[in-house]
Every structure is written in structure tokens, then in C-alpha cells.
Scaffold this motif. Structure first.
Motif, PDB file in Angstrom:
ATOM      1  N   LEU A  93       0.810  -1.220   0.000  1.00 46.59           N
ATOM      2  CA  LEU A  93       0.000   0.000   0.000  1.00 46.59           C
ATOM      3  C   LEU A  93       0.844   1.272   0.000  1.00 46.59           C
ATOM      4  O   LEU A  93       0.526   2.248   0.680  1.00 46.59           O
ATOM      5  N   ARG A  95       0.890   3.046  -2.489  1.00 44.24           N
ATOM      6  CA  ARG A  95       0.010   3.826  -3.374  1.00 44.24           C
ATOM      7  C   ARG A  95       0.720   4.332  -4.615  1.00 44.24           C
ATOM      8  O   ARG A  95       0.061   4.800  -5.548  1.00 44.24           O
ATOM      9  N   CYS A 122     -11.573  -3.819  -4.541  1.00 41.05           N
ATOM     10  CA  CYS A 122     -12.042  -3.024  -3.409  1.00 41.05           C
ATOM     11  C   CYS A 122     -12.136  -3.944  -2.195  1.00 41.05           C
ATOM     12  O   CYS A 122     -11.361  -4.893  -2.097  1.00 41.05           O
ATOM     13  N   ASN A 123     -13.059  -3.675  -1.279  1.00 42.52           N
ATOM     14  CA  ASN A 123     -13.039  -4.379  -0.004  1.00 42.52           C
ATOM     15  C   ASN A 123     -14.304  -5.158   0.336  1.00 42.52           C
ATOM     16  O   ASN A 123     -14.349  -5.794   1.392  1.00 42.52           O
ATOM     17  N   GLU A 127     -19.071  -2.413  -2.200  1.00 41.51           N
ATOM     18  CA  GLU A 127     -18.136  -1.524  -2.901  1.00 41.51           C
ATOM     19  C   GLU A 127     -17.979  -1.947  -4.357  1.00 41.51           C
ATOM     20  O   GLU A 127     -17.821  -1.094  -5.240  1.00 41.51           O
ATOM     21  N   LEU A 296      -6.682   8.559 -10.296  1.00 44.33           N
ATOM     22  CA  LEU A 296      -7.243   8.207  -8.992  1.00 44.33           C
ATOM     23  C   LEU A 296      -8.712   8.611  -8.877  1.00 44.33           C
ATOM     24  O   LEU A 296      -9.226   8.795  -7.770  1.00 44.33           O
ATOM     25  N   SER A 299     -10.905   4.961  -6.497  1.00 48.94           N
ATOM     26  CA  SER A 299      -9.900   4.139  -5.823  1.00 48.94           C
ATOM     27  C   SER A 299     -10.430   3.727  -4.459  1.00 48.94           C
ATOM     28  O   SER A 299     -11.504   4.170  -4.030  1.00 48.94           O
ATOM     29  N   ALA A 300      -9.668   2.861  -3.770  1.00 46.53           N
ATOM     30  CA  ALA A 300     -10.050   2.397  -2.439  1.00 46.53           C
ATOM     31  C   ALA A 300      -8.791   2.301  -1.593  1.00 46.53           C
ATOM     32  O   ALA A 300      -7.803   1.689  -2.012  1.00 46.53           O
ATOM     33  N   SER A 301      -8.810   2.890  -0.405  1.00 49.02           N
ATOM     34  CA  SER A 301      -7.611   2.964   0.425  1.00 49.02           C
ATOM     35  C   SER A 301      -6.990   1.598   0.683  1.00 49.02           C
ATOM     36  O   SER A 301      -5.777   1.429   0.657  1.00 49.02           O
ATOM     37  N   PHE A 302      -7.826   0.604   0.963  1.00 45.89           N
ATOM     38  CA  PHE A 302      -7.311  -0.720   1.268  1.00 45.89           C
ATOM     39  C   PHE A 302      -7.453  -1.683   0.096  1.00 45.89           C
ATOM     40  O   PHE A 302      -7.138  -2.870   0.213  1.00 45.89           O
ATOM     41  N   ASN A 305      -4.774  -4.656  -1.217  1.00 51.37           N
ATOM     42  CA  ASN A 305      -3.756  -4.912  -0.189  1.00 51.37           C
ATOM     43  C   ASN A 305      -3.247  -6.348  -0.304  1.00 51.37           C
ATOM     44  O   ASN A 305      -3.943  -7.254  -0.763  1.00 51.37           O
TER      45      ASN A 305
END
Length: 461
Positions: A93, A95, A122-123, A127, A296, A299-302, A305
Motif C-alpha cells: 500500500l 500507493r 475493493c473491499n 463496494e 485516482l 480508488s479504495a484505500s485498502f 492490499n
């Protein structure tokens, strides 16, 4: 300074407070509901299609965490992959790099999706649906999404806008301007498309709520209509994908169906790390990510991963190497056939339907006077109580976890781990037969529990 944290010790010291902690700090209605229906068990561990309580009793899992545990609990291949990725101490991550695991998982997913070209990770399932809604709107330049009555696509604001159950939507308006049609109603679909503002049609090939399959030929005909009107077909395979229905995707049961966007999640996680994915055609992704300025824009922070990607890669390897899809098809057919054979035997049993290991057991109004009066009592209090009357003794007397397939539905949905076999089929059918014998024989315990449910339903009004 070294931080000392002992998770095993913490669980040993405070694990017994689980229901009180939830009541005090989380959704306080959950422990209340579980205690009402006698589901307030203390489960200590799980493996495969089983878990064990604090007294050492085993339970057969016919729910699989609503489909998350596709490979059962703690599959050794997935466990090893997660140990390996943690031990690797990857620079995850950042990024601003292109790590290999997301590309490898995308490549493996797309190998099962030959008409699709790219993946967004995504998570979660909701999502993945949100991504599909955004991509469809941007790619077509149109605002409206069509969905099916009784559909379930998630509970975040965008996904909730295409949720076909009023109970989930109530109190959260205004939502996006989307429109429901009945599953299988091509005329209604064509009427809405004729307005010229539809970006896409999102559909579960088999609806989770009630286990209703799209009628034969519907998905292909809907696809043809959508393409004629410049709109996209979005297949929500969050629950039905990755082998659940006896093919890798449920839409593959119908020849020629090639959705523009496909959403997956749940079983891809291996039951460990939340992960979702939206697969789509090249031109859609290239339109959304049309320049470096838009790199961007979604996007998805996690998302992507390393732990989630490792779990997903391990899951797909197990599915391919252990013939999981074929097992789901064969075992599902065995289970459905044996249950369907009971329909003529029990007047309260209306229908058994589904594909693979996604099976709906529907109950209906009996013909005999004695049973009909009891059925009417339950229906007057709250629809869905009889199905709950079946679910409870399956757990309490036979240690089998199931649940109703939706609020106010007289349907139990079976979505067990895809690894079950004939021993689990035998155990479930024998237990279900015993419960139905009790119901038709006027078992005092079962119908007394029904009266308790009636009182609770009246109290909650």
C-alpha cells in the motif's frame, strides 16, 4: 519500549463477555435477537464445514457466513498463503507502485471471465457494486440504473438505491434515481430503456432473497435489449460467483450471456480478508481512466492490499485444483433432489429450488384444517415465522446452522461451504425430515415456540 499484547490471553480472560460487549458497544439489537430465537451460542473454533461450541459440540454450517466461507473455515492453503505474505514483510500500500499480487489475481480472475478485460479491487460486495454503478454512469453518460424488485446489492448509499427491499431503504431517502422492474419482465425493462436515460441494468442471476432464478432466456434477452439501447448489463455475482451455483459464475448457465460488468466478493476472501472486485470491459475502464489526470478518480484505500490479494489467489488455486465447482454442482444436485422428494410428503413444504449449493426451501399454506389454523395464526402475527420455527430446532436439536432467506419470507436458504459432500447432505436431510415430522405431527415444543415468536412479533410492532 516493547509493546506486549497477548491475544490468546485477552480472549481467555474476556471472551465470555461477548454478548454483553455487543449489547453495550455495538448493535444492541443483535444479542437481543439471538437470545429471542435461541441462537446465543458460544462458538469457540471452526474448521471446514463445521464449528464447535464451548462444550465441544459440533455444528454443521449450512450458512457459510452468508456465502463468505466458500471453502469452509480455515482452509490450509489459504492459511499458508496468509502466513507467507505476512512473513514476506512486503512494502504494501505505498500507493505509488505496481505490486505483483493485484496483477496476478486480476489475471487469474479474468481467465475465468474470457469476455472481460480489466479488474478494480475493493473491499466488499457493496463496494464492487458501487464501482459498477459509477463506471456504468460515466461510460454511458446516463444517470439511471435499473434493478429488480426484491434484489439485494448492498447497503451503502449507491447500492441501497438498487436494493429491491423496502425494509432496507426506509428512512434513508433520498437515494439515487433508479427504477425497479420485476425479475423476468422483459416488457417492463424495454419500457424503461425506451426513455433513453438508462446507464445499465444490475441483476443477480439468482436472487439471494428468496432464491429466485432468472427465467430461462431472460438474461440473454435482457442483454440484447440493453445493447440495442446503449446500456450495460451488470451481473452481481457477489454471492453466486466462484462456483456457488455449479459454474464459476451463475450467468454462465445461460449461453451467450456476457455482462459488461461483473461484481464478485464474499468467497474470494477465503473467509479471512475482506475483498471485492469489479470486472469489466476494456472500453469502460479506458473511458473512466481516460487520462493521467483521472488516475485516482476511483480508488479504495485498502483495495489491492497484499493480504487480500494473497487470500484471493489461494482461493482460486483451491477452486481449480480441488474441483470445487464440480463438487458444488454434484453435491447441490444431490441435496436439492433429496429435499424435493419430500414436497409430496409434507403439506407445509411448498417448493425446493435453486442451483448448485444455493438452494431455497419454501413453505406454504397447508390444506388440513388443524395445520391451516396454526399456519394462519403465525401469518397473522408476522409472515416468515414458520420458516424461523424450522430454523430454530435445526440448530437447537440437530446442531445445524441455517437461516431464513429474507425478512418476512417463508423460505430457508441453504448456502453451505462448497466443500461439503454426501455425509453433510445425509445429516441435513435427516434433521430436516425430523423437524418436518414434528411440525406435521403437532409437536408441542415446536408450536409452543411458534407462540413465543408470535408474542415477540406483536411486542415489536
Amino acid at each position: 519500549m516493547t509493546t506486549e499484547f497477548d491475544l490468546v490471553k485477552l480472549l481467555a480472560e474476556r471472551g465470555g463477555e461477548r454478548y454483553e460487549l455487543h449489547a453495550r458497544h455495538l448493535n444492541h439489537q443483535l444479542p437481543r435477537m439471538l437470545r429471542t430465537i435461541g441462537f446465543d451460542k458460544v462458538y469457540e473454533r471452526g474448521e471446514g464445514a463445521y464449528f464447535w461450541d464451548d462444550e465441544g459440540n459440533d455444528y454443521l454450517d449450512m450458512l457459510a457466513g452468508f456465502g463468505v466461507m466458500g471453502l469452509g473455515r480455515h482452509h490450509p492453503v489459504v492459511r499458508k498463503a496468509l502466513h507467507d505474505v505476512l512473513d514476506a514483510s512486503l512494502a504494501d500500500l505505498t500507493r505509488f507502485d505496481c505490486p505483483p499480487l493485484p496483477g496476478l489475481l486480476a489475471e487469474k480472475l479474468l481467465a475465468h471471465s474470457p469476455h472481460l478485460d480489466r479488474v478494480f479491487f475493493c473491499n466488499s460486495g457493496t463496494e464492487a457494486v458501487e464501482t459498477a454503478l459509477k463506471f456504468a454512469r460515466y461510460a454511458t453518460g446516463r444517470p439511471r440504473i435499473l434493478y429488480c424488485a426484491h434484489a439485494f446489492h448492498g447497503l451503502t448509499a449507491g447500492s441501497l438505491s438498487v436494493n429491491g427491499e423496502a425494509g432496507f431503504r426506509d428512512g434513508f431517502a433520498p437515494l439515487l434515481p433508479d427504477t425497479a422492474v420485476e425479475l423476468g419482465d422483459l416488457s417492463a425493462l424495454e419500457r424503461e430503456l425506451a426513455r433513453g436515460d438508462v446507464a445499465g441494468f444490475v441483476v443477480e442471476p439468482i436472487q439471494g432473497k428468496g432464491v429466485h432464478e432468472a427465467p430461462p432466456g431472460f438474461l440473454r434477452a435482457a442483454q440484447d435489449l440493453l445493447r440495442r439501447h446503449g446500456a450495460l448489463l451488470i451481473a452481481d455475482e457477489v454471492q453466486t460467483g466462484l462456483g456457488r451455483t455449479g459454474d464459476f459464475y451463475a450467468h454462465q448457465h445461460e449461453d451467450g450471456v456476457e455482462p459488461d460488468l461483473v461484481c464478485v466478493a464474499k468467497a474470494l476472501s477465503g473467509g479471512y480478508v475482506p475483498v471485492g472486485a469489479t470486472l469489466g470491459k476494456e472500453w469502460i475502464f479506458k473511458k473512466v481512466y481516460s487520462s493521467m489526470d483521472r488516475v485516482l478518480v476511483h480508488s479504495a484505500s485498502f483495495g489491492s492490499n497484499a493480504q487480500a490479494m494473497a487470500a484471493g489467489l489461494a482461493v482460486l488455486s483451491v477452486i481449480e485444483d480441488e474441483q470445487v465447482v464440480a463438487n458444488a454442482r454434484a453435491t447441490g444436485e444431490l441435496l436439492r433432489t433429496r429435499l424435493a422428494a419430500l414436497v409430496d410428503r409434507y403439506e407445509l413444504l411448498h417448493e425446493v429450488r435453486g442451483r448448485g449449493l444455493m438452494i431455497g426451501i419454501e413453505f406454504g399454506r397447508p390444506s388440513s384444517l388443524g395445520l391451516r389454523s396454526r399456519w394462519t395464526m403465525l401469518q397473522a402475527a408476522r409472515k416468515g415465522l414458520f420458516a424461523q420455527m424450522v430454523v430454530v430446532p435445526l440448530l437447537q436439536r440437530h446442531r445445524i446452522l441455517t437461516q431464513v432467506s429474507g425478512d418476512r419470507l417463508e423460505v430457508i436458504k441453504l448456502i453451505p461451504p462448497l466443500i461439503i459432500g454426501e455425509p453433510e447432505v445425509d445429516r441435513f436431510v435427516e434433521a430436516f425430515t425430523a423437524v418436518m415430522d414434528d411440525a406435521h405431527g403437532g409437536s408441542g415444543l415446536m408450536w409452543d415456540f411458534g407462540k413465543t415468536l408470535v408474542k415477540q412479533a406483536v411486542a415489536n410492532r
